[in-house]
Design a protein around this motif. Structure first.
Motif, PDB file in Angstrom:
ATOM      1  N   GLY A 157      31.477  89.554  95.725  1.00 53.15           N
ATOM      2  CA  GLY A 157      32.750  90.049  95.227  1.00 53.15           C
ATOM      3  C   GLY A 157      33.866  89.032  95.262  1.00 53.15           C
ATOM      4  O   GLY A 157      35.052  89.381  95.170  1.00 53.15           O
ATOM      5  N   THR A 158      33.520  87.759  95.373  1.00 56.19           N
ATOM      6  CA  THR A 158      34.508  86.678  95.401  1.00 56.19           C
ATOM      7  C   THR A 158      34.757  86.161  93.987  1.00 56.19           C
ATOM      8  O   THR A 158      33.819  86.026  93.192  1.00 56.19           O
ATOM      9  CB  THR A 158      34.014  85.528  96.295  1.00 56.19           C
ATOM     10  OG1 THR A 158      33.819  86.029  97.630  1.00 56.19           O
ATOM     11  CG2 THR A 158      35.027  84.393  96.337  1.00 56.19           C
ATOM     12  N   VAL A 159      35.986  85.876  93.679  1.00 55.47           N
ATOM     13  CA  VAL A 159      36.352  85.383  92.353  1.00 55.47           C
ATOM     14  C   VAL A 159      35.852  83.945  92.190  1.00 55.47           C
ATOM     15  O   VAL A 159      36.284  83.050  92.921  1.00 55.47           O
ATOM     16  CB  VAL A 159      37.880  85.423  92.150  1.00 55.47           C
ATOM     17  CG1 VAL A 159      38.257  84.865  90.774  1.00 55.47           C
ATOM     18  CG2 VAL A 159      38.408  86.843  92.317  1.00 55.47           C
ATOM     19  N   ASN A 160      34.940  83.739  91.261  1.00 48.70           N
ATOM     20  CA  ASN A 160      34.487  82.362  90.994  1.00 48.70           C
ATOM     21  C   ASN A 160      34.879  81.863  89.610  1.00 48.70           C
ATOM     22  O   ASN A 160      34.626  80.711  89.277  1.00 48.70           O
ATOM     23  CB  ASN A 160      32.978  82.220  91.223  1.00 48.70           C
ATOM     24  CG  ASN A 160      32.153  83.095  90.297  1.00 48.70           C
ATOM     25  OD1 ASN A 160      32.653  83.624  89.306  1.00 48.70           O
ATOM     26  ND2 ASN A 160      30.883  83.268  90.618  1.00 48.70           N
ATOM     27  N   ASP A 161      35.501  82.717  88.807  1.00 53.33           N
ATOM     28  CA  ASP A 161      36.024  82.288  87.503  1.00 53.33           C
ATOM     29  C   ASP A 161      37.076  83.296  87.064  1.00 53.33           C
ATOM     30  O   ASP A 161      36.828  84.510  87.095  1.00 53.33           O
ATOM     31  CB  ASP A 161      34.899  82.195  86.471  1.00 53.33           C
ATOM     32  CG  ASP A 161      35.417  81.722  85.112  1.00 53.33           C
ATOM     33  OD1 ASP A 161      36.318  80.861  85.101  1.00 53.33           O
ATOM     34  OD2 ASP A 161      34.930  82.214  84.078  1.00 53.33           O
ATOM     35  N   VAL A 162      38.249  82.801  86.687  1.00 53.68           N
ATOM     36  CA  VAL A 162      39.304  83.708  86.232  1.00 53.68           C
ATOM     37  C   VAL A 162      40.175  82.990  85.211  1.00 53.68           C
ATOM     38  O   VAL A 162      40.468  81.798  85.347  1.00 53.68           O
ATOM     39  CB  VAL A 162      40.162  84.216  87.423  1.00 53.68           C
ATOM     40  CG1 VAL A 162      40.875  83.061  88.133  1.00 53.68           C
ATOM     41  CG2 VAL A 162      41.149  85.272  86.978  1.00 53.68           C
ATOM     42  N   VAL A 163      40.534  83.702  84.156  1.00 49.35           N
ATOM     43  CA  VAL A 163      41.455  83.209  83.128  1.00 49.35           C
ATOM     44  C   VAL A 163      42.512  84.282  82.910  1.00 49.35           C
ATOM     45  O   VAL A 163      42.180  85.455  82.662  1.00 49.35           O
ATOM     46  CB  VAL A 163      40.725  82.913  81.798  1.00 49.35           C
ATOM     47  CG1 VAL A 163      41.739  82.518  80.721  1.00 49.35           C
ATOM     48  CG2 VAL A 163      39.695  81.808  81.981  1.00 49.35           C
ATOM     49  N   LEU A 164      43.779  83.887  83.008  1.00 43.98           N
ATOM     50  CA  LEU A 164      44.902  84.794  82.758  1.00 43.98           C
ATOM     51  C   LEU A 164      45.781  84.150  81.695  1.00 43.98           C
ATOM     52  O   LEU A 164      46.560  83.241  81.987  1.00 43.98           O
ATOM     53  CB  LEU A 164      45.718  85.015  84.044  1.00 43.98           C
ATOM     54  CG  LEU A 164      44.954  85.375  85.321  1.00 43.98           C
ATOM     55  CD1 LEU A 164      45.903  85.431  86.515  1.00 43.98           C
ATOM     56  CD2 LEU A 164      44.226  86.708  85.163  1.00 43.98           C
ATOM     57  N   ALA A 165      45.642  84.587  80.446  1.00 43.09           N
ATOM     58  CA  ALA A 165      46.374  83.979  79.329  1.00 43.09           C
ATOM     59  C   ALA A 165      47.437  84.958  78.828  1.00 43.09           C
ATOM     60  O   ALA A 165      47.122  86.106  78.491  1.00 43.09           O
ATOM     61  CB  ALA A 165      45.418  83.625  78.194  1.00 43.09           C
ATOM     62  N   TYR A 166      48.679  84.504  78.790  1.00 37.68           N
ATOM     63  CA  TYR A 166      49.799  85.363  78.405  1.00 37.68           C
ATOM     64  C   TYR A 166      50.477  84.833  77.150  1.00 37.68           C
ATOM     65  O   TYR A 166      50.728  83.632  77.017  1.00 37.68           O
ATOM     66  CB  TYR A 166      50.837  85.422  79.518  1.00 37.68           C
ATOM     67  CG  TYR A 166      50.485  86.339  80.668  1.00 37.68           C
ATOM     68  CD1 TYR A 166      50.884  87.676  80.669  1.00 37.68           C
ATOM     69  CD2 TYR A 166      49.759  85.877  81.756  1.00 37.68           C
ATOM     70  CE1 TYR A 166      50.576  88.519  81.723  1.00 37.68           C
ATOM     71  CE2 TYR A 166      49.442  86.711  82.816  1.00 37.68           C
ATOM     72  CZ  TYR A 166      49.858  88.030  82.795  1.00 37.68           C
ATOM     73  OH  TYR A 166      49.542  88.858  83.837  1.00 37.68           O
ATOM     74  N   GLY A 167      50.810  85.736  76.243  1.00 36.74           N
ATOM     75  CA  GLY A 167      51.658  85.434  75.101  1.00 36.74           C
ATOM     76  C   GLY A 167      53.017  86.073  75.290  1.00 36.74           C
ATOM     77  O   GLY A 167      53.133  87.137  75.898  1.00 36.74           O
ATOM     78  N   GLY A 168      54.066  85.433  74.788  1.00 39.50           N
ATOM     79  CA  GLY A 168      55.411  85.984  74.901  1.00 39.50           C
ATOM     80  C   GLY A 168      56.109  85.678  76.207  1.00 39.50           C
ATOM     81  O   GLY A 168      57.200  86.198  76.463  1.00 39.50           O
ATOM     82  N   MET A 169      55.506  84.824  77.043  1.00 37.78           N
ATOM     83  CA  MET A 169      56.093  84.517  78.341  1.00 37.78           C
ATOM     84  C   MET A 169      56.601  83.077  78.421  1.00 37.78           C
ATOM     85  O   MET A 169      57.216  82.686  79.416  1.00 37.78           O
ATOM     86  CB  MET A 169      55.047  84.744  79.444  1.00 37.78           C
ATOM     87  CG  MET A 169      54.651  86.189  79.625  1.00 37.78           C
ATOM     88  SD  MET A 169      55.999  87.193  80.292  1.00 37.78           S
ATOM     89  CE  MET A 169      56.100  86.553  81.971  1.00 37.78           C
ATOM     90  N   ALA A 170      56.338  82.280  77.409  1.00 39.47           N
ATOM     91  CA  ALA A 170      56.733  80.871  77.412  1.00 39.47           C
ATOM     92  C   ALA A 170      56.853  80.405  75.966  1.00 39.47           C
ATOM     93  O   ALA A 170      56.717  81.209  75.030  1.00 39.47           O
ATOM     94  CB  ALA A 170      55.720  80.028  78.184  1.00 39.47           C
ATOM     95  N   GLU A 171      57.072  79.114  75.773  1.00 43.04           N
ATOM     96  CA  GLU A 171      57.218  78.586  74.417  1.00 43.04           C
ATOM     97  C   GLU A 171      55.911  78.571  73.659  1.00 43.04           C
ATOM     98  O   GLU A 171      55.886  78.308  72.455  1.00 43.04           O
ATOM     99  CB  GLU A 171      57.801  77.180  74.467  1.00 43.04           C
ATOM    100  CG  GLU A 171      56.903  76.161  75.153  1.00 43.04           C
ATOM    101  CD  GLU A 171      57.462  74.767  75.111  1.00 43.04           C
ATOM    102  OE1 GLU A 171      58.581  74.582  74.557  1.00 43.04           O
ATOM    103  OE2 GLU A 171      56.800  73.853  75.614  1.00 43.04           O
ATOM    104  N   LYS A 172      54.816  78.827  74.361  1.00 47.94           N
ATOM    105  CA  LYS A 172      53.495  78.917  73.745  1.00 47.94           C
ATOM    106  C   LYS A 172      52.667  79.915  74.533  1.00 47.94           C
ATOM    107  O   LYS A 172      53.039  80.320  75.644  1.00 47.94           O
ATOM    108  CB  LYS A 172      52.805  77.550  73.757  1.00 47.94           C
ATOM    109  CG  LYS A 172      52.572  77.012  75.153  1.00 47.94           C
ATOM    110  CD  LYS A 172      51.791  75.709  75.137  1.00 47.94           C
ATOM    111  CE  LYS A 172      51.499  75.232  76.559  1.00 47.94           C
ATOM    112  NZ  LYS A 172      50.626  74.048  76.586  1.00 47.94           N
ATOM    113  N   VAL A 173      51.569  80.367  73.946  1.00 45.94           N
ATOM    114  CA  VAL A 173      50.615  81.171  74.707  1.00 45.94           C
ATOM    115  C   VAL A 173      50.072  80.281  75.815  1.00 45.94           C
ATOM    116  O   VAL A 173      49.610  79.168  75.567  1.00 45.94           O
ATOM    117  CB  VAL A 173      49.485  81.699  73.809  1.00 45.94           C
ATOM    118  CG1 VAL A 173      48.446  82.426  74.634  1.00 45.94           C
ATOM    119  CG2 VAL A 173      50.057  82.622  72.729  1.00 45.94           C
TER     120      VAL A 173
END
Length: 246
Positions: A157-173
């Protein structure tokens, strides 16, 4: 004006057991039939992408090439580890999507290059991928912000891969890189996610505009991560039940 809409090579979709190659000129409405089963998060994106008329004309290459900071396809495809195929008369090169946009509506594409395709690897069976959109209306509206998430856990149950991609929070996604590093190597739990929600504030400096205030975006970004935890937990519980009855 150069009309590329009848170039057959840009409108083809090729697939095999490991990946999907989508021509840059494929209309979004046509694309949905290829992704519904193996890429449900991307299919969710297309369900709320403009109107049917827009989806019948808009292309994947066009949406990515615009490099909009609120481009829905960008935040949906980054968790899928998509790659952009760029081509000129001499060579072809591939660029990871999260390295393609380098600033506000600015990309690494050179003046003599065209986006010819998007390469989409099929996700691993244990990868959890979700996409969310916050807007004033569900349909026919521009995102206030969007988020695409990817999570893989090991047997403990340990995180070995994670991607958190946000749009609208900076000058680019953009990926929440500090938050990703905070989560890596730790046991996935609600307590961990609630701690990570505070870290997100350090990843972005959103602005206020007609679609929402900076404070609203900060709160929504945190809450989308908590929603992902809830949705991921349901998926994990379902997998465990399937294993128990197998």
């Amino acid at each position: 004006v150069l009309d590329l809409s009848l170039i057959v090579e840009l409108k083809s979709v090729q697939q095999d057991r490991t990946s999907l190659r989508i021509g840059a000129g494929v209309a979004l409405s046509e694309l949905r039939g290829y992704i519904e089963q193996d890429f449900p998060a991307l299919a969710t994106t297309l369900d709320v992408f403009g109107s049917l008329q827009i989806r019948n004309l808009a292309t994947l290459g066009g949406n990515l090439g615009s490099a909009s900071p609120i481009g829905d396809a960008l935040s949906a495809l980054i968790p899928h580890r998509a790659r952009i195929v760029l081509q000129n008369v001499e060579r072809t090169r591939e660029v990871p999507l999260d390295e393609f946009v380098i600033g506000y509506r600015t990309t690494v594409r050179r003046p003599d290059e065209l986006i010819t395709a998007v390469l989409l690897p099929r996700p691993e069976p244990d990868a959890l991928i979700k996409w969310y959109k916050v807007s004033k209306r569900r349909d026919l509206d521009i995102s206030t912000l969007s988020a695409g998430f990817r999570l893989t856990l090991d047997a403990h149950g340990t995180v070995n891969d994670v991607v958190l991609a946000y749009g609208g929070m900076a000058e680019k996604v953009q990926r929440a890189s500090h938050t990703e590093r905070f989560l890596l190597g730790r046991r996935w739990s609600r307590e961990l996610v609630e701690q990570a929600m505070e870290v997100i504030d350090g990843d972005f400096t959103p602005i206020s505009d007609a679609r929402g205030t900076a404070d609203f975006r900060r709160v929504a970004a945190r809450n989308l991560l908590l929603r992902f935890w809830s949705d991921a937990q349901q998926s994990l519980d379902g997998r465990n039940r399937e294993r128990a009855t197998a």
